[in-house]
Design a protein around this motif. Structure first.
Motif, PDB file in Angstrom:
ATOM      1  N   SER B 178       0.822  -1.312   0.070  1.00 66.29           N
ATOM      2  CA  SER B 178       0.093  -0.059  -0.057  1.00 66.29           C
ATOM      3  C   SER B 178       0.912   1.342  -0.181  1.00 66.29           C
ATOM      4  N   ARG B 210      -9.774   1.944   6.964  1.00 67.03           N
ATOM      5  CA  ARG B 210     -10.623   2.594   5.863  1.00 67.03           C
ATOM      6  C   ARG B 210      -9.891   1.916   4.484  1.00 67.03           C
ATOM      7  N   LEU B 211      -8.683   1.853   4.157  1.00 65.79           N
ATOM      8  CA  LEU B 211      -8.165   1.233   3.050  1.00 65.79           C
ATOM      9  C   LEU B 211      -8.407  -0.166   3.137  1.00 65.79           C
ATOM     10  N   ARG B 214     -12.111  -0.454   1.681  1.00 60.95           N
ATOM     11  CA  ARG B 214     -12.192  -0.017   0.401  1.00 60.95           C
ATOM     12  C   ARG B 214     -11.768  -1.179  -0.384  1.00 60.95           C
ATOM     13  N   ALA B 217     -14.468  -4.130  -0.310  1.00 63.60           N
ATOM     14  CA  ALA B 217     -15.679  -3.577  -0.977  1.00 63.60           C
ATOM     15  C   ALA B 217     -15.387  -3.918  -2.588  1.00 63.60           C
ATOM     16  N   ALA B 218     -14.104  -3.622  -2.849  1.00 65.65           N
ATOM     17  CA  ALA B 218     -14.037  -3.644  -4.322  1.00 65.65           C
ATOM     18  C   ALA B 218     -13.581  -5.238  -4.773  1.00 65.65           C
ATOM     19  N   ALA B 297      -8.918   0.541  -6.008  1.00 69.06           N
ATOM     20  CA  ALA B 297      -9.444   0.940  -4.553  1.00 69.06           C
ATOM     21  C   ALA B 297      -8.566   1.703  -3.609  1.00 69.06           C
ATOM     22  N   ALA B 300      -7.678   5.089  -4.121  1.00 69.55           N
ATOM     23  CA  ALA B 300      -8.682   6.141  -3.926  1.00 69.55           C
ATOM     24  C   ALA B 300      -8.362   6.895  -2.664  1.00 69.55           C
ATOM     25  N   GLY B 301      -7.683   6.453  -1.720  1.00 66.02           N
ATOM     26  CA  GLY B 301      -7.700   7.137  -0.559  1.00 66.02           C
ATOM     27  C   GLY B 301      -6.074   7.551  -0.213  1.00 66.02           C
TER      28      GLY B 301
END
Lengths: 345, 345
Positions: B178, B210-211, B214, B217-218, B297, B300-301
């Protein structure tokens, strides 16, 4: 011996040993420094109830153990850590579901000792019937951590019908005590200072979740408040309940079960048995109509064989704990201010 | 500096600093002394999943923090404790629900410092969005506990669709990272030994829940395994995943994001960035068909802005981690054996 004399100043710029005693200094440190901004205001409980998905109520409690010596009559730091956390969950009316175990080890600790303590943790967890599901191990340099520190955290689930809270004590409640007081603290002090009481006094360290399950089954919501009188002893536990519930508690001094060797040790050392730590008994505030059934349920198992009523609850003066003595006078039962017994849990 | 040389013997009768390093010595201590009889056999995970009433799945993780210095560029022991436990829950695919906080304080710790660290815990918990629901405070004598130790325990709930486990890596998976590596360990070492990198290097300590949310979810069940490479660094994290999943992992050395100041510090100190601790990145083993969506995803953060593929998974040799170098040769990436960076978390 490490008893601080004169009493430490309550206002201080540095952490004192007395801040860990479970008494007034500790209450002040928690109230002024640690809990503001961290925990939502509310009564100080032994464990927290957390709403969980699916409608369940998770109960959490965490507890650090730094006792010296690590092995003592009646237990060791490993079994004590399991019992202490299981009991904190039980004091909130919860059955234990899982335990977490975190070690801080001092460089140089004999591996054999670590293995022995870990086996004791495992045996205590098996006896309780709760799995150790996760853990962590850190190592610090020689001279730090005093051998090892153990932090156990317990996840529990509310027993059906349990509504206990430190804030639910009511005028008219009876005060029940499950067993003798003063054994753990005097056992530790004796083992630590080599005072020679070891043959007579062993810690009462034991799990209380089965006792609490019997009490809730018998008394339901009539079991108002539970507390295990650990650090700070029965005096601190009663003062905490009185403060959280806004009630007055009066206990009968002659009704207190103080084993003779504990009384002798306290006499010799100038300690008040009410301030000495316990690790295997509880005090309960119970609605009068439920008291007989709860007392019978307590006595139905070994942890509560010596259960008895030790006092009553009144409305005024709110927050005050008093003891009626043998000769009929009353005295105020204060929380310990500083440090009485160092490192007892 | 406390780097042990020559390397400690792996067989020993006493606890060594290296037993806390997150490397081979530690794996041996856990495997031989601590987990037998205590925890059911299974892959070593960052957190435990506990079936809970009502059909929910509770996730638990506990972590002790003994870092010195207690304040460092990019954080302090308080924020680190919150982030570390939130991240351990996240590595199991869980969202944080509640935190427990246990302090061991050394007599003499300035109250102001305790207040500052507690405020940092509170601020980090608010930023994560998780309440601190219970706590414990113990005080030990002067010279023990090195100021303070913090043990945080997290309760989480499995994210919908999450099936991550250290044992779910599969041949064909891609290895995603990441963000940059080596920042936390070099920041701590620099602050501790006053090496003067502080202006350039700050810890990457940050929450990753939160990472992970995401990513799940993806990618759903295509997200096979997650680990945050803390103690022992990326090398240990990859070796643990390779061992737990019975797979071979090959990473590309040129693809590794090592910030220039970290590379310079490691060069100067003779450290391998792969062995240096991180507190704000994660490595993931992801099914190839889900990799593009998961990578998007992640990016995205802010915590995953620098996410990239760093390697691939093969079947053989099971349990082996290798790195392909800039010139095309491969080398074995071992776990750290003893102690590289003392007290980094």
């Amino acid at each position: 011996m490490d008893i601080t004399c004169p009493m430490p100043r309550v206002e201080t710029e540095r952490v004192l040993l007395g801040h860990g005693s479970g008494g007034q200094l500790m209450a002040e440190l928690l109230g002024k420094v640690i809990t503001p901004g961290l925990v939502a205001p509310g009564p100080a409980e032994d464990a927290a109830v957390v709403p969980f998905e699916g409608g369940g109520q998770a109960v959490l409690s965490t507890d650090g153990f730094v006792v010296t010596p690590r092995f003592f009559p009646g237990g060791d730091i490993g079994s004590l850590a399991v019992h202490g956390t299981v009991n904190d969950l039980a004091m909130r009316g919860a059955a234990p579901v899982a335990l977490c175990l975190a070690y801080v080890l001092e460089e140089g600790l004999p591996i054999e000792e670590l293995a022995r303590i870990t086996a004791s943790v495992a045996a205590a967890a098996v006896a309780v019937g709760v799995p150790v599901v996760c853990g962590d191990t850190k190592v610090v340099g020689r001279g730090a951590a005093d051998g090892l520190y153990v932090t156990t955290t317990g996840l529990g689930v509310l027993l059906p019908g349990a509504t206990v809270s430190a804030a639910r004590g009511r005028p008219g409640d009876v005060v029940l005590l499950s067993g003798p007081i003063g054994l753990h603290g005097t056992a530790i002090l004796s083992a630590r200072e080599d005072l020679g009481f070891e043959a007579e006094i062993a810690s009462d360290s034991q799990p209380l979740h089965r006792l609490v399950a019997r009490m809730i089954a018998a008394g339901g919501s009539g079991v108002h408040a539970l507390r295990d009188p650990t650090r700070g002893g029965l005096a601190s536990a009663l003062n905490e309940l009185a403060a959280a519930s806004g009630i007055a508690i009066e206990i009968s001094e002659p009704a207190l079960p103080v084993p003779q060797p504990v009384a002798a040790a306290c006499e010799l050392l100038g300690l008040d048995p009410l301030h000495v730590a316990n690790e295997g008994c509880l005090v309960a505030l119970v609605a009068p109509e439920a008291a007989d059934a709860v007392l019978a349920a307590m006595r139905a198992g070994p942890e509560g064989a010596g259960a008895r009523q030790i006092g009553t609850v009144a409305a005024d003066p709110a927050g005050r704990v008093t003891a009626r003595t043998l000769v009929g006078s009353t005295r105020i039962v204060d929380m310990l201010v500083g440090e009485q017994l160092p490192r007892i849990c």
